[in-house]
Every structure is written in C-alpha cells, then in structure tokens.
Design an enzyme around this catalytic site. Sequence first.
Site, PDB file in Angstrom:
ATOM      1  CB  SER A 135       0.941  -4.385  -6.359  1.00  0.00           C
ATOM      2  OG  SER A 135      -0.106  -5.200  -6.868  1.00  0.00           O
TER       3      SER A 135
ATOM      4  CG  HIS B 177       2.674  -0.821  -4.599  1.00  0.00           C
ATOM      5  ND1 HIS B 177       3.112  -1.578  -3.542  1.00  0.00           N
ATOM      6  CD2 HIS B 177       1.407  -1.232  -4.868  1.00  0.00           C
ATOM      7  CE1 HIS B 177       2.171  -2.429  -3.187  1.00  0.00           C
ATOM      8  NE2 HIS B 177       1.118  -2.240  -3.983  1.00  0.00           N
TER       9      HIS B 177
ATOM     10  CE  LYS C 261       0.054  -1.076  -0.982  1.00  0.00           C
ATOM     11  NZ  LYS C 261      -1.295  -0.705  -0.467  1.00  0.00           N
TER      12      LYS C 261
END
Length: 357
Positions: free
Chosen positions: A146, A174, A205
């Site tokens: 990240s 991610h 996300k």
Amino acid sequence: MLEGRGVVQLSSNNYLDLANHPELKRAAAQALETYGCGAGASRLISGTMELYAVLEAHVAEFKGTEAALVFSSGYHANTGTIPALMGGEDTVFSDEWNHASIIDGCRLSSATVRVFRHGDMAHLEELLAAAAPSGQRLIVTDSVFSMDGDVAPLEEIVRLARRYGAWVMVDEAHATGVFGPRGAGIVEELDLQGEVEVQMGTLGKALGSFGAYVAGSRVLIQWLVNRARSFIYTTALPPPVLAASLAALRIIKTEPERRRRLWQNAAFLKRGLAGLGYRLGGTGSPILPVLIGDGAQTMALSAALLRRGVFAQGIRPPTVPEGTARLRITPMATHTEAELERALGAFAEAGKETGVL
C-alpha cells in the site's frame, strides 16, 4: 470540497470512483428501505441476512473459489483468519512490508513468525528450509503493497510454497478491482486461483463500499465461520453496505473501461511527476509514492499543494521507515486530464516553494 473550496483529490483508495456511483447509492437506499439500518446482531446469532448469502456467492464467483466469507473490515479479516489457521506448532512466513493488519494477525496467533526481507525470495527460501519440520506452514503477503505500490512476486512465492509444503495467503486489498481481466486481482492476473489457498480482499477501496472478504475452499470458509474470533464476536455489516458491495461487483464486471482509465491516469501522472524531477518509488500499480525523505519537508509540500487546490497527504514514520517520508499519490478513474494537468502545475510550483525541486 474542502471548506467550501474544490480540490483535486489524490489521496483516496477509491480507485474506480465507485463510492459516488449512482448505482451503489440506489442499491444502498433500496436496502435501507427493505432491511433497515443495521443487522442487529453478530452473524452467528441473527445477523446473517439474505444479502450476505447473495454477496458471498458473488464474491466466490468473482474470485474463482468454492466459497467466500464477508468480514466487517480488512483488519477483521486478517486478524481473524491468521490466528484461526495457525497454532503453537505452526510457522508463519510474512513479508516485512506487509500491512499492519497482517502483522497483528501473526502476533495474535501463537505460531512462530518468520519475517522475510521485502520481496526477497532467496531469504524466504532460507527461512522455509530452516523451519521446524513439524506443524503447518503459511506464507502470507500483500499482493500490492500500500505504501510503495509494488507487486509481490506471487509466482515465485507459490513455487516455494509447493516445494516446502506451505499454504499461501494473499491480501488483495489494493489489487481487487484494479488488476486482472475481470478486476479480481493479482491472483487472477497470474492465473493462480488454484494455487493460493487463502485470498483476502476489501470491499472498501476500489469497490467503493465497506468490509472485506476471505475466499477459498468450502472447508476453509466453514472453519473460519467457527474459529475466526473477529468474525464471530462482532455485529454484522449494515444491509445498505452489503447491497452497495453487490452493485460494485456488477459494475466492475460490466465497466472494464474504468480500470483502463485508472491505469491511463496513473501513467499520465507518473510521467508528469518524473518529468518535473520528483523521485518515484518502484511502483507497479496506480499507487505512486513521491519520495521526499524528510518528514517536515514532506508535510510542507503537502500543505503547499493544498494551498494550490491539490489534496495529497504526507506519509511519515512510523507508517513508513525513517528517512522515507513521502506523498502517496493515487489517481482515480474519473479524474480528467485537465484536473491532472492542474495537479502537475501545483506540484511544479509547490516543489520549488518548499525546496523539494
């Protein structure tokens, strides 16, 4: 909008801008009217509403696994799954740059933890070869890291796992929605679905909602239902969140152009920042670490950018190692070229003002 002023947002994990998508908002509103504001209990009491069954079936199909289990957050997923799988006779091998939730999951297990140098497969093999022969072995890694945006060498990790009799757990937080032909992550992109026993990812996300999942075999999911304390002892997610997540999965499948635009915007920004003289880390994703080094100078640059209408948060120790403070730049699929040009102009001026350039 920040204090009544429009700014270019470059510090969000909302990569595909689905958090603002009208279909997610409609789905959440309809679920609110149908099911109410909350689940009212933990999953194993009375909180498993029908939306959970639908969402978990869709996640399993999305990830190419037999089953899936939705957790209340990515932190819950990692801190619940690792201790549920690993005990006192077992060994966990963890990349040194893994997310804090993985680190805490390892600490909460009673297993022996061996940390290998970031992305160093020779070091990982050395630790695997030296590990006690008894007990289970688990290699756990982020797929996309990240803070640096680099990608784990998953093919080599799987090869070593097979050689030394280990399971593999991959955190796709991610990568979900960003990588792979259908947006299912790095595991899908590398066609490793049958080789990774535990796939974890988030709904909050790129999917624009909230919560997380673990996907794998039906036996794995049944085990977690009965052993993952962070799943058992917390209230179930609100129905509108589940409905929004379902809508996001549908959009990811039907609007692949969002991923293409995200990657185009990331490449545009990366070229522009490098052209200005900024130092970027070795990213392989839309996460662009603009390395400054000094914490105070990093925060001064962040403030100078904000004065020019660009929101780019500084990241300092202990989140990153000493001497590696940075701005973590993350474009979205819906940024226009004009907005990104405006941001690059602000970077040029702010860099000179703060002495970074």
